[in-house]
Design a protein around this motif. Structure first.
Motif, PDB file in Angstrom:
ATOM      1  N   TRP A   1       4.172  -5.388  -8.414  1.00  0.00           N
ATOM      2  CA  TRP A   1       5.030  -4.824  -7.377  1.00  0.00           C
ATOM      3  C   TRP A   1       6.295  -4.175  -7.930  1.00  0.00           C
ATOM      4  O   TRP A   1       6.825  -3.230  -7.343  1.00  0.00           O
ATOM      5  N   ARG A   2       6.773  -4.659  -9.059  1.00  0.00           N
ATOM      6  CA  ARG A   2       8.002  -4.079  -9.625  1.00  0.00           C
ATOM      7  C   ARG A   2       7.839  -2.609 -10.002  1.00  0.00           C
ATOM      8  O   ARG A   2       8.829  -1.880 -10.109  1.00  0.00           O
ATOM      9  N   ASP A   3       6.597  -2.184 -10.168  1.00  0.00           N
ATOM     10  CA  ASP A   3       6.364  -0.770 -10.467  1.00  0.00           C
ATOM     11  C   ASP A   3       6.788   0.124  -9.297  1.00  0.00           C
ATOM     12  O   ASP A   3       6.992   1.326  -9.472  1.00  0.00           O
ATOM     13  N   GLU A  29       0.827  -1.203   0.000  1.00  0.00           N
ATOM     14  CA  GLU A  29       0.000   0.000   0.000  1.00  0.00           C
ATOM     15  C   GLU A  29       0.865   1.257   0.000  1.00  0.00           C
ATOM     16  O   GLU A  29       0.565   2.237  -0.688  1.00  0.00           O
ATOM     17  N   HIS A  30       1.939   1.222   0.776  1.00  0.00           N
ATOM     18  CA  HIS A  30       2.829   2.381   0.857  1.00  0.00           C
ATOM     19  C   HIS A  30       3.398   2.733  -0.517  1.00  0.00           C
ATOM     20  O   HIS A  30       3.528   3.928  -0.863  1.00  0.00           O
ATOM     21  N   PHE A  31       3.727   1.712  -1.306  1.00  0.00           N
ATOM     22  CA  PHE A  31       4.296   1.953  -2.630  1.00  0.00           C
ATOM     23  C   PHE A  31       3.227   2.088  -3.711  1.00  0.00           C
ATOM     24  O   PHE A  31       3.551   2.318  -4.874  1.00  0.00           O
ATOM     25  N   ALA A  70       9.819   2.632  -9.337  1.00  0.00           N
ATOM     26  CA  ALA A  70       9.777   4.030  -9.773  1.00  0.00           C
ATOM     27  C   ALA A  70       9.900   4.975  -8.587  1.00  0.00           C
ATOM     28  O   ALA A  70      10.401   6.100  -8.725  1.00  0.00           O
ATOM     29  N   THR A  71       9.465   4.528  -7.432  1.00  0.00           N
ATOM     30  CA  THR A  71       9.585   5.304  -6.199  1.00  0.00           C
ATOM     31  C   THR A  71      10.945   5.090  -5.555  1.00  0.00           C
ATOM     32  O   THR A  71      11.597   6.034  -5.097  1.00  0.00           O
ATOM     33  N   PRO A 127      14.254   2.470  -6.508  1.00  0.00           N
ATOM     34  CA  PRO A 127      14.758   1.361  -7.319  1.00  0.00           C
ATOM     35  C   PRO A 127      15.272   0.181  -6.498  1.00  0.00           C
ATOM     36  O   PRO A 127      15.330  -0.944  -7.000  1.00  0.00           O
ATOM     37  N   ASN A 128      15.600   0.417  -5.232  1.00  0.00           N
ATOM     38  CA  ASN A 128      16.041  -0.686  -4.393  1.00  0.00           C
ATOM     39  C   ASN A 128      14.896  -1.628  -4.015  1.00  0.00           C
ATOM     40  O   ASN A 128      15.130  -2.716  -3.492  1.00  0.00           O
ATOM     41  N   PHE A 129      13.662  -1.206  -4.283  1.00  0.00           N
ATOM     42  CA  PHE A 129      12.500  -2.046  -3.989  1.00  0.00           C
ATOM     43  C   PHE A 129      12.551  -3.361  -4.751  1.00  0.00           C
ATOM     44  O   PHE A 129      11.891  -4.334  -4.382  1.00  0.00           O
ATOM     45  N   LEU A 130      13.355  -3.421  -5.790  1.00  0.00           N
ATOM     46  CA  LEU A 130      13.454  -4.647  -6.580  1.00  0.00           C
ATOM     47  C   LEU A 130      14.112  -5.791  -5.817  1.00  0.00           C
ATOM     48  O   LEU A 130      14.071  -6.940  -6.269  1.00  0.00           O
ATOM     49  N   ILE A 131      14.715  -5.527  -4.679  1.00  0.00           N
ATOM     50  CA  ILE A 131      15.276  -6.605  -3.866  1.00  0.00           C
ATOM     51  C   ILE A 131      14.226  -7.192  -2.936  1.00  0.00           C
ATOM     52  O   ILE A 131      14.461  -8.213  -2.279  1.00  0.00           O
ATOM     53  N   SER A 132      13.053  -6.587  -2.875  1.00  0.00           N
ATOM     54  CA  SER A 132      12.046  -6.993  -1.889  1.00  0.00           C
ATOM     55  C   SER A 132      11.559  -8.419  -2.132  1.00  0.00           C
ATOM     56  O   SER A 132      11.698  -8.973  -3.223  1.00  0.00           O
TER      57      SER A 132
END
Length: 304
Positions: A223-225, A214-216, A228-229, A231-236
């Motif tokens: 989720w990969r979108d 929800e935060h993102f 854009a906020t 880029p390190n989110f791709l490790i999640s």
């Protein structure tokens, strides 16, 4: 599908959402009967004021192949925890896995402010939710767990001991809460060893909980979108990843090798061979240390 935990009884304390929910589900997928506890039920929400319920978690456990049993419990109330364990004893006569995943402190945490600017009431409430709940639950549950050798206690936290020893965790109260959970695993390991049981401190990496999605502003499907906020989110990783870590530990006949250790889901995936739902093995804390904290450009190549 093999079910190595068939006949095993688990208590996942704090199973309403996030890691706790998927730990319960993955234990169920491995064949366990899982008591899923928390404060948020269809009868009413906790102070978190979120829609997820323990009844939903129990239904997911059963759908995954186990037996899910929802029990509304406030783990800060000793009498409720005592009655919960008495019920498990009466209904099952054993307890093989205890997961202390109670948290619920997110609305209380004030980030990046020194202790003299922190609200004391909220800070101490955070510690009670993060630490007292775990101690109360272990106090009542461990006499049942130690009846049979091979029992497992998992203390769920944020950050391995090695990481937390070297890094300030955003506020005095949050920092102390997460360090304490790791130390609880170490202390309980000492007390459980003579009974042939094991305690482990476990952390996910960057977990895509319901609140994080929800935060993102994304869903699990896209989720990969969120990159854009940040880029390190791709490790999640999904909560199922750490859930599979707990299931692997519980099924390991040599789990005593982890007694008193602090480890992350990514490390355990390399040992046991499980993957996240997309087939990857994200090493969240290695990435955070070597890329994020080192100030390098975001790049998950070689980390999942």
């Amino acid at each position: 599908m093999t079910q190595p935990l068939a006949g095993k009884i688990a208590l996942v304390a704090g199973a309403t959402r996030g890691a706790g929910r998927q730990i319960a589900v993955q234990l169920g997928a491995a064949g366990a009967t899982v008591y899923a506890t928390g404060r948020s039920s269809r009868a009413g929400r906790s102070e978190m004021d979120r829609p997820e319920t323990i009844e939903e978690t129990a239904e997911l456990v059963t759908a995954a192949g186990g037996t899910g049993i929802a029990v509304q419990v406030d783990h800060l109330v000793p009498e409720q925890v005592r009655d919960l364990v008495a019920r498990i004893d009466a209904e099952q006569g054993q307890l093989d896995v205890l997961v202390n995943d109670i948290w619920g402190g997110d609305p209380l945490v004030t980030w990046d402010k020194p202790v003299w600017e922190q609200p004391l009431d909220a800070g101490f409430r955070t510690l009670r939710l993060a630490v007292d709940t775990h101690i109360i639950t272990s106090h009542f549950a461990l006499p049942l767990l130690i009846r049979r050798p091979g029992g497992l206690v998992v203390e769920m936290g944020d950050g391995t001991k090695a990481y937390n020893d070297e890094n300030y965790r955003l506020s005095v109260f949050y920092d102390l809460a997460k360090v304490s959970v790791n130390r609880l695993a170490f202390s309980q390991a000492h007390e459980l060893k003579p009974h042939g049981c094991t305690a482990v401190a476990l952390t996910p990496g960057w977990i895509r909980s319901e609140a994080m999605l929800e935060h993102f502003g994304v869903t699990e499907e896209n989720w990969r979108d969120g990159a854009a906020t940040d880029p390190n989110f791709l490790i999640s990783e999904t909560p199922a990843f750490v859930g599979r870590a707990v299931a692997a530990l519980a099924a390991d006949e040599e789990k005593a090798r982890w007694n008193g250790k602090s480890v992350d889901a990514g490390t355990l995936s390399k040992v046991y061979g499980f993957t996240d739902l997309d087939g990857s093995q994200p090493e969240g804390f290695r990435y955070i240390t070597e890329v994020v904290d080192a100030g390098k450009p975001a790049d998950v190549t070689g980390y999942r």
